[in-house]
Design a protein around this motif. Structure first.
Motif: not given
Length: 268
Positions: A209-235
């Motif tokens: 999603i962080f490379t998903s804005i491919t056309v500039t528009t009049q709006f400021e668009v902020i892409p984010i990844a809303i993730l949960d689960g095991v990815i936050y376990i330090e390993d």
């Protein structure tokens, strides 16, 4: 590492993270999916009559197939393929016949797997108004207003809206779209339940999603990844290493409200 990712890691390892996350992604065994007596009789008769094609067809018509086989999807789309592929028919019939009538019925009536229902859980949570921002299911209402608002539609419709209005360039849906303080936030939401395999693929897709804005528009668009689960376990795993290198906004759904309202602070 992004500050919101760091906060999510801290949240996961120092708080009742899983208890709180249950409000976003409730897990339920689900309700059984009973078959009609007519369908049960057809399955029984197909077995008794050794009617291979009829048994296969009756079994794949159900909500759940009693066997997992890579070829079933093809047959569902082209049922006439059974007439052209006798070896496949014999193989599938053998698998079903080995299960037997009782097991076939048990498998076809089993509840939906919890991970298959996770996809709708996030949007249902948004609809509860937990974020403290008005939620709309109407594109016209959203477009005609300049106020803070969440547009909560199907993944497909949100993706189409973002392509038409926000310069979104992926041919995929979205899970989250919000206007706040004049800025537009688009997000992909996923519950990552394991490391590696398909779950890591889901993780990678979310970061696209962080490379998903491919056309500039009049709006400021902020892409984010809303993730949960095991990815936050330090390993020392691959996914955590990617998180450490990532400077974009990857955060837990439990911090989504804080992130959105922090956008107001940035303007001050």
């Amino acid at each position: 590492m992004n500050e919101w990712t760091r906060k999510s890691i801290t949240l996961a390892k120092t708080s009742n993270y899983l208890d709180r996350l249950f409000s976003v992604y409730p897990v339920s065994n689900g309700m059984p999916r009973p078959l009609s007596e007519n369908k049960k009789n057809k399955i029984r008769q197909s077995i008794e009559n050794n009617d291979k094609k009829e048994l296969i067809l009756e079994c794949i018509k159900g909500e759940v197939s009693p066997i997992k086989d890579s070829y079933i999807g093809f047959i569902k789309k082209d049922k006439s393929s059974l007439d052209r592929n006798p070896r496949t028919v014999n193989r599938l019939f053998g698998l079903l016949n080995e299960l037997g009538y009782e097991q076939i019925i048990d498998q076809m009536e089993r509840p939906a797997e919890s991970n298959r229902k996770m996809g709708t859980s996030f949007k249902e949570w948004i609809d509860k108004g937990t974020l403290g921002i008005p939620v709309s299911h109407n594109q016209e209402e959203f477009l005609s207003s300049n106020s803070d608002m969440i547009l909560n539609l199907s993944d497909k419709n949100l993706g189409e809206f973002a392509r038409l209005n926000l310069g979104y360039g992926r041919n995929r849906g979205l899970d989250f779209l919000c206007r706040f303080s004049g800025k537009y936030i688009i997000g992909e939401a996923k519950f990552i339940s394991a490391s590696g395999g398909n779950q890591s693929n889901q993780f990678d897709k979310a970061l696209d999603i962080f490379t998903s804005i491919t056309v500039t528009t009049q709006f400021e668009v902020i892409p984010i990844a809303i993730l949960d689960g095991v990815i936050y376990i330090e390993d020392k795993g691959r996914d955590y290493a990617i998180l450490k290198r990532n400077n974009n906004v990857v955060l837990s759904s439990l911090l989504l409200r804080d992130f959105i309202f922090s956008l107001t602070d940035e303007e001050e």
